[in-house]
Design a protein around this motif. Structure first.
Motif, mmCIF file in Angstrom:
data_model
loop_
_atom_site.group_PDB
_atom_site.id
_atom_site.type_symbol
_atom_site.label_atom_id
_atom_site.label_comp_id
_atom_site.label_asym_id
_atom_site.label_seq_id
_atom_site.Cartn_x
_atom_site.Cartn_y
_atom_site.Cartn_z
ATOM 1 N N TYR A 234 0.880 -1.105 -0.098
ATOM 2 C CA TYR A 234 -0.147 0.523 -0.104
ATOM 3 C C TYR A 234 1.021 0.862 0.334
ATOM 4 N N PRO A 243 0.706 5.107 3.107
ATOM 5 C CA PRO A 243 0.335 5.810 3.542
ATOM 6 C C PRO A 243 -0.704 4.975 3.646
ATOM 7 N N VAL A 244 -0.562 3.297 4.101
ATOM 8 C CA VAL A 244 -1.743 2.830 5.157
ATOM 9 C C VAL A 244 -0.699 2.271 6.008
ATOM 10 N N GLY A 247 1.782 4.453 8.477
ATOM 11 C CA GLY A 247 1.933 5.897 8.819
ATOM 12 C C GLY A 247 0.948 6.804 9.319
ATOM 13 N N VAL A 248 -0.387 6.136 9.565
ATOM 14 C CA VAL A 248 -0.904 6.781 9.315
ATOM 15 C C VAL A 248 -2.582 6.880 10.459
ATOM 16 N N GLY A 249 -2.152 7.004 11.548
ATOM 17 C CA GLY A 249 -2.286 6.883 12.840
ATOM 18 C C GLY A 249 -3.734 5.869 13.002
ATOM 19 N N THR A 250 -4.025 5.769 14.185
ATOM 20 C CA THR A 250 -5.833 5.270 14.679
ATOM 21 C C THR A 250 -6.817 6.154 13.967
ATOM 22 N N TYR A 251 -7.745 5.121 14.421
ATOM 23 C CA TYR A 251 -8.575 5.706 13.148
ATOM 24 C C TYR A 251 -9.460 6.901 14.486
ATOM 25 N N ASN A 252 -10.385 7.599 13.969
ATOM 26 C CA ASN A 252 -10.694 9.018 15.125
ATOM 27 C C ASN A 252 -11.229 8.559 16.326
ATOM 28 N N ASP A 253 -11.536 7.190 16.420
ATOM 29 C CA ASP A 253 -12.586 6.899 17.769
ATOM 30 C C ASP A 253 -11.090 5.912 18.774
ATOM 31 N N GLY A 257 -6.096 0.512 12.836
ATOM 32 C CA GLY A 257 -6.650 -0.064 12.100
ATOM 33 C C GLY A 257 -5.766 -0.672 10.934
ATOM 34 N N VAL A 258 -6.801 -2.009 10.885
ATOM 35 C CA VAL A 258 -6.177 -3.247 10.108
ATOM 36 C C VAL A 258 -5.992 -3.820 8.609
ATOM 37 N N VAL A 259 -5.090 -3.475 8.198
ATOM 38 C CA VAL A 259 -5.381 -3.890 6.722
ATOM 39 C C VAL A 259 -5.205 -5.379 6.145
ATOM 40 N N ALA A 286 -1.616 0.040 10.732
ATOM 41 C CA ALA A 286 -1.613 1.184 10.154
ATOM 42 C C ALA A 286 -1.098 2.428 11.227
ATOM 43 N N GLN B 232 -5.757 10.017 0.483
ATOM 44 C CA GLN B 232 -5.386 9.289 -0.246
ATOM 45 C C GLN B 232 -5.425 7.731 -0.403
ATOM 46 N N GLY B 237 -2.433 -1.146 -4.355
ATOM 47 C CA GLY B 237 -1.038 -0.343 -3.743
ATOM 48 C C GLY B 237 0.141 -0.481 -3.740
#
Lengths: 331, 327
Positions: A234, A243-244, A247-253, A257-259, A286, B232, B237
């Protein structure tokens, strides 16, 4: 899946042989069988004669000692053979044919065998690493694959040096005629420093010439072959930073996150190419976590395998694997 | 979703340019559950709620007038989109807001939202607007409009898109994709689980997915942030060789067993460590190099390839069962 997941974790085995022996012990307890084995001196072509991970008779810690271990479903076999020291191992895999033959000092063979690790260092110095092995006693839903993994971290550090993962594909993400929905990851990264040791971005990433240390059957039974495959990362070329992944931090709650990880082989790497599917168990995180961080420890947890640190460690940071409910991983 | 997906596709727009596209969009969405919350012809006609726009032409009740506008509310009265024409049919101020309870307005100025307008094209305010290029100069275009008549499961988002390409050409051009997110992939406090992709040149390709770090072509709200955020996107990806290398969407080829094409979900993230936005429901990334207008599974639950320059990877977009796209 947590009720069928077991593990031997937070161990500090004195030798690589004891580490691999603990893998064998765990898998056997989960329904795997050992159809043949050798302690380096005596061959047993009908079962498991390895009763210890030590050296000497019936021990795995002897030069050329080996064993074959078969999935509960009976389809696949893995062969582990100790090399000249307990740090050095060969790991092979047979999708369907099964390993036969072999002597006390020569490992058996299978016509469809794939070599996952070839007489090379798989572990750091004896007694210096934390060792975990986890497996599922039932196949991944919708497939015939039994997930298991083992990893070693420098004791007291978040540095992952050894990683072996046999993971299936999530149902519905691979071709229904693919009889081998399995991807195997195997690698070792030398060194112990957080910033320079262990498995790094390029170990988890891929190069165009050599896709990665992940491998799989592409089009098994359809003229394909066992070959190296890519794990998705990603990435983002314009910002030079995934980006995923990491390096993108937690969900707003506030939750992590996992991908899911997509697997395939590029046209540029030569046939057989194409998509393979999406891994069922291994994930990217993430949030820039590092070992021994866990996700959802109370139920169906994951442990982050890699290292928090500079960018070079980010990919390792991103790998998360199924873990044992309620058990806190230790450094 | 195929049985709830409707389209006005394979349309031809010529001299009306962007006005023709927006008029087609309004007509399509009105016919499929959306309401016109307000409209003005830029001259004297105005209604809120109500639709005074009866043509894509200039003059009375036409949309092709300076400052003509139309605001469309989704079938669930959750959010609305306003298309406000500038001095030409190429320049528009396009906004969205998480409300359908809009007030005010007149024949030349759209309605006011009680919340915040997310500006998709243009800038400024209702009092001092700026209009930006949202369409190319009018020519003979092929236009496709597709929408879902039910919300994305677990959310209140009604996806829709319009696509514009030069008639006969295989390169995508003006693109406006409003898509929901898969339930469980976005933050539990996200009340706007959608992502918008909007661009108007042929430069876009599937490989741009990973290159959106500073781009405004991928947009969405983030909880607690009051301006529409750039996002983004990651398709498959996959990066090679560590930092900053090439993504390889489109570089896998076909399934080695079936010989058929694959596509993979697209994950949207925020670039400033505000986490994952979510995984898009409809828009996907193709794993095989194709041309705009190619389709996947045309008979049932199909997708259309939407591609930039030849040789680049493509987006795959939900399409209408059994309808062959025409270039």
């Amino acid at each position: 899946m947590t009720t069928t997941r077991t593990g031997t974790v937070n161990a500090v085995p004195a030798t690589g042989a004891l580490a691999i022996f603990s893998v064998k012990t765990l898998l056997k307890a989960a329904g795997w069988t050992v159809p043949r084995s050798s302690d380096g001196t005596t061959l047993n072509n009908s079962g498991d004669q390895l009763t210890t991970g030590a050296s000497g008779a019936n021990g795995l810690n002897n030069t050329s000692a080996w064993f074959v271990i078969r999935e509960p479903g009976g389809r696949r076999e893995y062969m582990f053979q100790r090399g000249a020291s307990s740090l050095i191992w060969t790991i092979q895999f047979s999708e369907l044919v099964k390993f036969t033959g072999g002597t006390a000092t020569t490992s058996p063979t299978a016509s469809d065998q794939a070599t996952l690790w070839s007489a090379a260092t798989l572990f750091d110095t004896d007694g210096t690493y934390r060792f975990h092995t986890v497996c599922d006693s039932v196949a991944i839903p919708g497939s015939n694959v039994y997930m298991f993994w083992f990893a070693a971290h420098t004791t007291g550090q978040a540095v992952c040096q050894t990683l072996f993962v046999a993971d299936g594909m999530r149902s519905g993400t691979y071709h229904p005629s693919d009889a081998s929905p399995l991807v195997i990851v195997c690698n070792y990264g030398t060194g112990t420093g957080v910033s320079s040791g262990g498995l790094k971005r390029n170990h988890f990433g891929q190069t165009s010439a050599v896709p990665s240390f992940a491998s799989a059957w592409m089009a098994h039974g359809f003229g394909g072959s066992y070959t190296a495959v890519h794990l998705s990362r990603y990435g983002t070329p314009s910002v030079g930073w995934p980006p995923v992944v990491g390096g993108v931090g937690t969900y707003n709650d506030g939750t992590d996150g996992v991908v899911e990880i997509f697997v395939g082989r590029l046209i540029s790497n030569g046939a057989p190419t194409g998509p393979k599917g999406t891994l069922a168990s291994m994930r990217h995180t993430a949030c820039g976590r590092g070992y021994p961080t866990t996700l959802n420890l109370a139920a169906d947890p994951y442990v982050v395998i890699g290292t928090v640190g500079a960018a070079a460690e980010t990919d390792a940071t991103s790998i998360a694997l199924p873990w044992i409910t309620g058990v806190v991983p230790t450094l | 979703m195929a049985n709830t997906r409707v389209g006005t596709v394979n349309q031809t727009v010529t001299t009306a340019g962007g006005t023709g596209v927006v008029y087609l969009l309004k007509t399509h969405l009105k016919a499929h559950g959306w309401t016109v919350l307000g409209s003005g012809d830029g001259l004297s006609a105005f209604s809120a709620p109500g639709d005074v726009i009866t043509s894509a032409n200039s003059g009375a009740n036409g949309l092709d007038n300076n400052r003509a506008w139309v605001t469309l509310g989704d079938p669930g009265n959750n959010r609305s989109f306003t298309f406000w024409r500038g001095t030409t049919n190429a320049v528009w101020r396009i906004t969205t807001t998480e409300s359908c309870s809009l007030t005010g307005g007149n024949s030349t100025t759209p309605l006011t939202t009680p919340l915040t307008d997310g500006i998709i094209s243009g800038a400024g305010s209702l009092a001092t607007p700026t209009f930006s290029t949202a369409f190319q100069i009018a020519a003979t275009w092929r236009v496709h409009i597709v929408s879902d008549t039910v919300a994305v499961p677990g959310s209140n988002v009604y996806p829709f898109y319009y696509l514009v390409s030069t008639a006969g050409a295989t390169a995508s051009m003006t693109t406006f994709l409003f898509d929901g997110l898969i339930s469980g992939t976005y933050s539990s406090d996200d009340t706007a689980p959608w992502v918008l992709i909007q661009f108007q040149t042929t430069a876009f390709s599937g490989t741009s997915l990973g290159a959106g770090g500073g781009s405004s072509i991928f947009r969405g709200w983030l909880p607690g942030i009051t301006t529409l955020q750039n996002l983004q996107l990651a398709g498959s990806g996959i990066q090679l060789n560590g930092f900053g290398a090439t993504t390889v969407n489109g570089s896998y080829g076909v399934d080695p067993i079936s010989g058929l094409d694959w596509m993979v979900p697209i994950t949207a993230t925020h670039i400033s460590s505000n986490g994952i936005k979510g995984v898009m429901v409809g828009v996907k990334s193709g794993l095989t190099i194709r041309l705009t207008g190619n389709t996947l599974n045309l008979a049932t639950d199909p997708y259309i390839y939407w591609c930039g320059a030849v040789g680049n990877a493509c987006l795959c977009l939900p399409w209408i069962d059994g309808v062959a796209p025409s270039l």
